[in-house]
Design a protein around this motif. Structure first.
Motif, PDB file in Angstrom:
ATOM      1  N   ARG A   9      -6.720  -7.465  36.057  1.00  0.00           N
ATOM      2  CA  ARG A   9      -7.872  -8.358  36.227  1.00  0.00           C
ATOM      3  C   ARG A   9      -8.145  -9.152  34.962  1.00  0.00           C
ATOM      4  O   ARG A   9      -7.933  -8.675  33.852  1.00  0.00           O
ATOM      5  CB  ARG A   9      -9.130  -7.545  36.527  1.00  0.00           C
ATOM      6  N   ARG A  47     -14.286 -10.933  35.452  1.00  0.00           N
ATOM      7  CA  ARG A  47     -13.504 -10.821  36.690  1.00  0.00           C
ATOM      8  C   ARG A  47     -13.564 -12.120  37.505  1.00  0.00           C
ATOM      9  O   ARG A  47     -14.276 -12.247  38.483  1.00  0.00           O
ATOM     10  CB  ARG A  47     -14.014  -9.642  37.517  1.00  0.00           C
ATOM     11  N   GLY A  78      -6.951 -12.795  38.215  1.00  0.00           N
ATOM     12  CA  GLY A  78      -6.024 -11.820  37.652  1.00  0.00           C
ATOM     13  C   GLY A  78      -4.815 -12.508  37.050  1.00  0.00           C
ATOM     14  O   GLY A  78      -4.634 -13.722  37.163  1.00  0.00           O
TER      15      GLY A  78
END
Length: 96
Positions: A40, A44, A47
């Motif tokens: 990740r 967040r 990714g």
């Protein structure tokens, strides 16, 4: 080698609905030798995946199978590079 940067196009609650399928996809890609690292972004927002597949066409075919891609959840930016120098223990990353 390729660096794939995924950026989410939807809220995290929608991402989480597809997360188990995405993880299963990643495990399969590792088992097939297609990916060598992933994780990740912090924060967040997506990714990162590292891949040593032979060419971009092969990589794009593999990425089309990602449930995130199939659901339109993430944007994929692909960067190809040739590692010319690596730290001790990472010699397998260099192209011969």
């Amino acid at each position: 080698m390729f660096i794939i940067s995924l950026t989410y196009k939807v809220e995290l609650e929608e991402v989480d609905k597809h997360l188990d399928a995405h993880i299963a996809y990643l495990k399969d890609a590792y088992a097939n030798g297609n990916f060598i690292a992933s994780g990740r972004k912090v924060p967040r927002t997506g990714g990162i995946i590292f891949s040593k597949v032979k060419n971009r066409d092969q990589l794009e075919t593999i990425l089309k199978k990602d449930p995130f891609n199939q659901a339109g959840i993430a944007k994929y930016d692909i960067t190809e590079f040739i590692p010319g120098m690596v730290a001790d223990g990472f010699e397998t990353l260099k192209e011969v």
